[in-house]
Design a protein around this motif. Structure first.
Motif, PDB file in Angstrom:
ATOM      1  N   ILE A   1     -22.622 -84.560  -5.898  1.00 45.89           N
ATOM      2  CA  ILE A   1     -23.062 -83.314  -6.570  1.00 45.89           C
ATOM      3  C   ILE A   1     -22.442 -82.107  -5.888  1.00 45.89           C
ATOM      4  O   ILE A   1     -21.945 -81.189  -6.549  1.00 45.89           O
ATOM      5  CB  ILE A   1     -24.606 -83.222  -6.556  1.00 45.89           C
ATOM      6  N   ILE A   2     -22.481 -82.070  -4.555  1.00 44.84           N
ATOM      7  CA  ILE A   2     -21.897 -80.953  -3.808  1.00 44.84           C
ATOM      8  C   ILE A   2     -20.404 -80.855  -4.077  1.00 44.84           C
ATOM      9  O   ILE A   2     -19.856 -79.780  -4.308  1.00 44.84           O
ATOM     10  CB  ILE A   2     -22.183 -81.110  -2.292  1.00 44.84           C
ATOM     11  N   GLY A   3     -19.699 -81.974  -4.060  1.00 43.33           N
ATOM     12  CA  GLY A   3     -18.254 -81.983  -4.324  1.00 43.33           C
ATOM     13  C   GLY A   3     -17.928 -81.506  -5.728  1.00 43.33           C
ATOM     14  O   GLY A   3     -17.006 -80.722  -5.932  1.00 43.33           O
ATOM     15  N   MET A   4     -18.705 -81.983  -6.718  1.00 43.01           N
ATOM     16  CA  MET A   4     -18.448 -81.555  -8.104  1.00 43.01           C
ATOM     17  C   MET A   4     -18.719 -80.059  -8.273  1.00 43.01           C
ATOM     18  O   MET A   4     -17.976 -79.350  -8.969  1.00 43.01           O
ATOM     19  CB  MET A   4     -19.313 -82.374  -9.077  1.00 43.01           C
ATOM     20  N   SER A   5     -19.758 -79.546  -7.628  1.00 43.07           N
ATOM     21  CA  SER A   5     -20.065 -78.115  -7.717  1.00 43.07           C
ATOM     22  C   SER A   5     -18.947 -77.287  -7.107  1.00 43.07           C
ATOM     23  O   SER A   5     -18.519 -76.273  -7.667  1.00 43.07           O
ATOM     24  CB  SER A   5     -21.381 -77.813  -6.993  1.00 43.07           C
ATOM     25  N   THR A   6     -18.464 -77.712  -5.958  1.00 41.13           N
ATOM     26  CA  THR A   6     -17.366 -76.995  -5.288  1.00 41.13           C
ATOM     27  C   THR A   6     -16.104 -77.026  -6.135  1.00 41.13           C
ATOM     28  O   THR A   6     -15.444 -75.993  -6.319  1.00 41.13           O
ATOM     29  CB  THR A   6     -17.096 -77.607  -3.905  1.00 41.13           C
ATOM     30  N   LEU A   7     -15.747 -78.181  -6.654  1.00 42.76           N
ATOM     31  CA  LEU A   7     -14.554 -78.279  -7.502  1.00 42.76           C
ATOM     32  C   LEU A   7     -14.704 -77.459  -8.783  1.00 42.76           C
ATOM     33  O   LEU A   7     -13.757 -76.807  -9.234  1.00 42.76           O
ATOM     34  CB  LEU A   7     -14.253 -79.738  -7.833  1.00 42.76           C
ATOM     35  N   GLY A   8     -15.902 -77.452  -9.362  1.00 42.09           N
ATOM     36  CA  GLY A   8     -16.145 -76.646 -10.559  1.00 42.09           C
ATOM     37  C   GLY A   8     -15.997 -75.165 -10.277  1.00 42.09           C
ATOM     38  O   GLY A   8     -15.397 -74.419 -11.055  1.00 42.09           O
ATOM     39  N   TRP A   9     -16.531 -74.722  -9.133  1.00 35.13           N
ATOM     40  CA  TRP A   9     -16.402 -73.310  -8.747  1.00 35.13           C
ATOM     41  C   TRP A   9     -14.928 -72.944  -8.526  1.00 35.13           C
ATOM     42  O   TRP A   9     -14.464 -71.891  -8.977  1.00 35.13           O
ATOM     43  CB  TRP A   9     -17.213 -73.055  -7.481  1.00 35.13           C
ATOM     44  N   MET A  10     -14.186 -73.829  -7.860  1.00 34.30           N
ATOM     45  CA  MET A  10     -12.769 -73.563  -7.621  1.00 34.30           C
ATOM     46  C   MET A  10     -12.000 -73.489  -8.941  1.00 34.30           C
ATOM     47  O   MET A  10     -11.138 -72.620  -9.115  1.00 34.30           O
ATOM     48  CB  MET A  10     -12.172 -74.646  -6.704  1.00 34.30           C
ATOM     49  N   PHE A  11     -12.299 -74.391  -9.861  1.00 36.11           N
ATOM     50  CA  PHE A  11     -11.607 -74.405 -11.146  1.00 36.11           C
ATOM     51  C   PHE A  11     -11.902 -73.133 -11.949  1.00 36.11           C
ATOM     52  O   PHE A  11     -10.989 -72.510 -12.473  1.00 36.11           O
ATOM     53  CB  PHE A  11     -12.002 -75.646 -11.958  1.00 36.11           C
TER      54      PHE A  11
ATOM     55  N   ASN B   1     -26.990 -94.989  -1.455  1.00 30.85           N
ATOM     56  CA  ASN B   1     -26.692 -94.408  -2.769  1.00 30.85           C
ATOM     57  C   ASN B   1     -27.197 -92.971  -2.892  1.00 30.85           C
ATOM     58  O   ASN B   1     -26.562 -92.141  -3.524  1.00 30.85           O
ATOM     59  CB  ASN B   1     -27.314 -95.265  -3.871  1.00 30.85           C
ATOM     60  N   GLY B   2     -28.342 -92.661  -2.276  1.00 27.39           N
ATOM     61  CA  GLY B   2     -28.904 -91.301  -2.328  1.00 27.39           C
ATOM     62  C   GLY B   2     -27.992 -90.289  -1.657  1.00 27.39           C
ATOM     63  O   GLY B   2     -27.739 -89.196  -2.161  1.00 27.39           O
ATOM     64  N   GLN B   3     -27.471 -90.653  -0.483  1.00 24.73           N
ATOM     65  CA  GLN B   3     -26.580 -89.760   0.247  1.00 24.73           C
ATOM     66  C   GLN B   3     -25.269 -89.570  -0.517  1.00 24.73           C
ATOM     67  O   GLN B   3     -24.729 -88.467  -0.576  1.00 24.73           O
ATOM     68  CB  GLN B   3     -26.309 -90.311   1.638  1.00 24.73           C
ATOM     69  N   PHE B   4     -24.761 -90.655  -1.056  1.00 32.73           N
ATOM     70  CA  PHE B   4     -23.533 -90.571  -1.839  1.00 32.73           C
ATOM     71  C   PHE B   4     -23.726 -89.658  -3.058  1.00 32.73           C
ATOM     72  O   PHE B   4     -22.858 -88.857  -3.385  1.00 32.73           O
ATOM     73  CB  PHE B   4     -23.076 -91.962  -2.292  1.00 32.73           C
ATOM     74  N   PHE B   5     -24.876 -89.775  -3.706  1.00 31.81           N
ATOM     75  CA  PHE B   5     -25.173 -88.963  -4.892  1.00 31.81           C
ATOM     76  C   PHE B   5     -25.215 -87.478  -4.526  1.00 31.81           C
ATOM     77  O   PHE B   5     -24.663 -86.636  -5.232  1.00 31.81           O
ATOM     78  CB  PHE B   5     -26.511 -89.414  -5.500  1.00 31.81           C
ATOM     79  N   VAL B   6     -25.860 -87.134  -3.416  1.00 33.46           N
ATOM     80  CA  VAL B   6     -25.940 -85.729  -2.971  1.00 33.46           C
ATOM     81  C   VAL B   6     -24.550 -85.198  -2.660  1.00 33.46           C
ATOM     82  O   VAL B   6     -24.178 -84.093  -3.067  1.00 33.46           O
ATOM     83  CB  VAL B   6     -26.879 -85.597  -1.746  1.00 33.46           C
TER      84      VAL B   6
END
Length: 102
Positions: free
Chosen positions: A11-21, A3-8
């Motif tokens: 977060i990285i995926g959401m940050s990247t998608l937010g930056w792209m948006f 779960n810890g690895q999935f959470f990290v």
């Protein structure tokens, strides 16, 4: 995967998608888009300067000014050479050359 690895990774995926948006929205509405090095690119920038005729004129003026300054420098170098020669020559010859320069 724990779960810890999935959470990290989430977060990285959401940050990247937010930056792209946000970059897409900024570009769509004409705001400058920043790159990863802190520089920015204006909307519709194709590498050509919209002020091209003025840039060419500035280059011509700078080239002319450069030629003028090169001429001045060469004349000053000649004068410095004369002054160095006068400073290192014997006194009698120096006095004659100074009188000839007047």
């Amino acid at each position: 995967m724990s779960n810890g690895q999935f959470f990290v990774l989430a977060i990285i995926g959401m940050s990247t998608l937010g930056w792209m948006f946000t970059s897409w929205v900024r570009a769509k509405h004409g705001y400058p888009v920043e790159n990863e090095w802190g520089g920015s690119t204006a909307k519709g920038y194709d590498g050509l300067d919209e002020d091209y005729p003025n840039a060419v004129r500035k280059i011509q003026l700078l080239t002319t000014e450069n030629e003028t300054l090169i001429g001045r420098i060469s004349r000053l170098e000649e004068r410095i050479a004369v002054l160095e020669r006068i400073a290192t020559d014997p006194a009698e010859r120096t006095a004659r050359e100074i009188d000839a320069l007047r």
